[in-house]
Write a protein that holds these residues in place. Structure first.
Motif, mmCIF file in Angstrom:
data_model
loop_
_atom_site.group_PDB
_atom_site.id
_atom_site.type_symbol
_atom_site.label_atom_id
_atom_site.label_comp_id
_atom_site.label_asym_id
_atom_site.label_seq_id
_atom_site.Cartn_x
_atom_site.Cartn_y
_atom_site.Cartn_z
ATOM 1 N N PRO A 55 0.932 -1.218 -0.093
ATOM 2 C CA PRO A 55 -0.032 -0.014 0.154
ATOM 3 C C PRO A 55 1.054 1.232 -0.060
ATOM 4 N N LEU A 56 1.859 1.116 0.893
ATOM 5 C CA LEU A 56 2.775 2.538 0.916
ATOM 6 C C LEU A 56 3.430 2.729 -0.488
ATOM 7 N N GLY A 57 3.946 1.854 -1.170
ATOM 8 C CA GLY A 57 4.615 1.753 -2.228
ATOM 9 C C GLY A 57 3.736 2.065 -3.323
ATOM 10 N N ALA A 58 2.252 1.583 -3.387
ATOM 11 C CA ALA A 58 1.474 1.944 -4.473
ATOM 12 C C ALA A 58 1.150 3.373 -4.525
ATOM 13 N N ARG A 59 0.756 4.085 -3.028
ATOM 14 C CA ARG A 59 0.351 5.231 -2.952
ATOM 15 C C ARG A 59 1.596 6.374 -3.353
ATOM 16 N N VAL A 60 2.947 5.942 -2.910
ATOM 17 C CA VAL A 60 4.294 6.811 -3.437
ATOM 18 C C VAL A 60 4.306 6.810 -4.802
ATOM 19 N N GLY A 61 4.252 5.452 -5.409
ATOM 20 C CA GLY A 61 4.231 5.555 -7.009
ATOM 21 C C GLY A 61 3.064 6.432 -7.825
ATOM 22 N N THR A 62 2.058 6.379 -7.013
ATOM 23 C CA THR A 62 1.210 7.460 -7.791
ATOM 24 C C THR A 62 1.651 8.770 -7.680
ATOM 25 N N ALA A 63 2.008 9.103 -6.507
ATOM 26 C CA ALA A 63 2.737 10.594 -6.121
ATOM 27 C C ALA A 63 3.657 11.000 -7.073
ATOM 28 N N LEU A 64 4.680 9.968 -7.333
ATOM 29 C CA LEU A 64 5.960 10.238 -8.041
ATOM 30 C C LEU A 64 5.365 10.317 -9.227
ATOM 31 N N ARG A 65 4.715 9.659 -9.926
ATOM 32 C CA ARG A 65 4.251 9.689 -11.337
ATOM 33 C C ARG A 65 3.578 11.028 -11.607
ATOM 34 N N GLU A 66 2.766 11.609 -10.735
ATOM 35 C CA GLU A 66 2.454 12.932 -10.761
ATOM 36 C C GLU A 66 3.581 13.850 -10.994
ATOM 37 N N ARG A 67 4.300 13.552 -9.881
ATOM 38 C CA ARG A 67 5.473 14.836 -9.689
ATOM 39 C C ARG A 67 6.464 14.760 -10.895
ATOM 40 N N LEU A 68 6.580 13.544 -11.760
ATOM 41 C CA LEU A 68 7.462 13.304 -12.545
ATOM 42 C C LEU A 68 6.864 13.444 -14.012
ATOM 43 N N ALA A 69 5.506 13.337 -13.916
ATOM 44 C CA ALA A 69 4.742 13.315 -15.345
ATOM 45 C C ALA A 69 5.220 12.106 -16.124
ATOM 46 N N GLU A 70 5.698 10.959 -15.553
ATOM 47 C CA GLU A 70 6.066 9.832 -16.333
ATOM 48 C C GLU A 70 6.084 8.549 -15.241
ATOM 49 N N ALA A 71 6.344 7.377 -15.781
ATOM 50 C CA ALA A 71 6.540 6.512 -14.677
ATOM 51 C C ALA A 71 7.592 6.548 -13.806
ATOM 52 N N PRO A 72 7.625 6.330 -12.545
ATOM 53 C CA PRO A 72 8.763 6.420 -11.725
ATOM 54 C C PRO A 72 9.644 5.443 -11.820
ATOM 55 N N SER A 73 11.005 5.566 -11.718
ATOM 56 C CA SER A 73 12.062 4.514 -12.002
ATOM 57 C C SER A 73 12.176 3.867 -10.278
ATOM 58 N N PHE A 74 12.907 2.913 -10.545
ATOM 59 C CA PHE A 74 13.083 2.477 -8.942
ATOM 60 C C PHE A 74 14.162 3.469 -8.308
ATOM 61 N N VAL A 75 14.677 4.314 -9.039
ATOM 62 C CA VAL A 75 15.824 5.231 -8.083
ATOM 63 C C VAL A 75 14.768 6.305 -7.424
ATOM 64 N N ALA A 76 13.409 6.536 -7.998
ATOM 65 C CA ALA A 76 12.780 7.519 -7.444
ATOM 66 C C ALA A 76 12.292 7.006 -5.965
ATOM 67 N N PHE A 77 12.004 5.548 -5.990
ATOM 68 C CA PHE A 77 11.652 5.074 -4.732
ATOM 69 C C PHE A 77 12.692 4.901 -3.893
ATOM 70 N N GLU A 78 13.937 4.710 -4.380
ATOM 71 C CA GLU A 78 15.139 4.668 -3.692
ATOM 72 C C GLU A 78 15.312 6.040 -2.789
ATOM 73 N N GLY A 79 14.960 7.071 -3.580
ATOM 74 C CA GLY A 79 15.021 8.351 -2.833
ATOM 75 C C GLY A 79 13.977 8.711 -1.693
#
Length: 371
Positions: free
Chosen positions: A273-297
């Protein structure tokens, strides 16, 4: 991106911000897309920490510095950040820059949490315990990649490697893993990695797989294009264990030719659940699919925030926290163990996958192997 105007120490308790130095490759020759994703993850997590009240009521402030993948710039940035009074330094994608940063931070008594660099020898000398890392060591990830190659039936492996401590270490890991299991590793391009020379050597050695241990877009993209055009090499697998195809610019540069190039990615098979929520927020911030590097950050700040809450904002307290932390991150629970012989605190089991871009849909990633 933040640049404080004073050098107040982070330990003071007058309501000043808790400063965290953030290193990333934001200009060439660094992999700038990796740097952008890394900073996006760091900033998203820092914003959430502050929205939840900060650290004991004090805001968390990132002080971002560009390394451009240059070890000298990375070390100089650590010197500057230490003078500015950061509680810790975090980030970096390129192993050679991270190694310089970790070594310098350790010498200055500043904790360093490495987000994304994998070189086993993260410090030049055994660390005093101030250095910790989220990314898996290169020896683990690249052994998993070698096992994938063997499982796919590849025994004659060619590597096109640029001169670098990181690429040399990766070649050694591959050779040590493949040779006892009947594989061979041939190094190509002892001189310049020209596309023509690499194709000729590939054909001469009759390799079934070519691994690109080289920068992106140059010379990786021209090498892919040349091999894909050469009819003699139609059956050769192209691989890029360092992760060049992870980023959207790879697909933009190569289109269908950039598909079916396996690389290492540090994500689990399914995000919680946390990863999915963060993935959605990262996609909005980046305007593209987040890479694993964004999750590491993101996970980097999650870990540092817990260290600050549980052990205080002093540098000594943060360094002492590593063995006591159990932090729920986007990719699993982060716990650190001491790496024998190095002194570096390492997340013991970060997830590792071998993935590629689907030839039918180059913007979709396929999981080929997990370790």
């Amino acid at each position: 991106m933040s640049t404080p105007s004073s050098s107040r120490p982070a330990e003071q308790g007058d309501g000043a911000s808790v400063l965290i130095g953030a290193l990333a490759p934001l200009t060439r020759p660094g992999w700038t897309e990796a740097g952008r994703h890394l900073i996006a993850g760091l900033e998203l997590a820092a914003g959430e920490v502050n929205d939840a009240g900060g650290i004991g009521g004090r805001p968390l402030e990132l002080v971002v510095r560009d390394t451009a993948a240059d070890p000298r710039k990375a070390a100089a940035a650590v010197d500057e950040l230490a003078r500015l009074g950061v509680a810790a330094v975090a980030g970096e994608y390129h192993s050679v820059a991270a190694r310089a940063a970790a070594t310098r931070a350790d010498a200055l008594g500043v904790p360093f949490l490495c987000s994304s660099a994998v070189l086993d020898a993260l410090t030049e000398e055994p660390s005093s315990g101030r250095v910790a890392r989220l990314a898996p060591p290169q020896s683990r990830g690249w052994r998993i990649y070698a096992d994938f190659l063997l499982g796919a039936g590849h025994r004659r492996i060619a590597v096109a490697a640029e001169p670098s401590l990181y690429w040399t270490a990766g070649t050694r890991v591959l050779r040590d893993r493949l040779t006892p299991r009947g594989g061979t590793v041939v190094a190509l391009g002892r001189g310049a990695l020209t596309p023509e020379a690499v194709c000729e050597e590939l054909a001469r050695h009759r390799a079934t797989a070519l691994l690109l241990l080289a920068g992106h877009p140059e010379p990786a993209v021209p090498l892919v294009e040349a091999v894909r055009r050469d009819q003699r090499l139609a059956g050769v697998l192209i691989g890029a264990p360092a992760g060049q195809p992870e980023f959207a610019t790879w697909a933009a540069s190569l289109g269908e030719r950039g598909a079916a190039v396996p690389f290492l990615r540090y994500l689990p098979g399914r995000l919680g659940p946390l990863g999915a929520r963060v993935g959605t927020a990262l996609r909005e911030r980046l305007a593209e699919a987040p890479s694993f590097v964004a999750f590491e950050g993101y996970d980097t700040i999650a870990v540092l925030a817990e260290a600050l809450r549980s052990h205080g904002a002093s540098r000594a307290g943060i360094a002492a926290s590593w063995p006591h932390l159990a932090v729920e991150g986007t990719r699993g629970t982060v716990r650190f163990t001491r790496t024998p012989g190095t002194g570096v605190w390492q997340w013991a089991r970060p997830p590792v996958q071998v993935v590629d871009r689907d030839p039918a849909q180059p913007h979709r990633l396929r999981v080929l192997h997990s370790g």
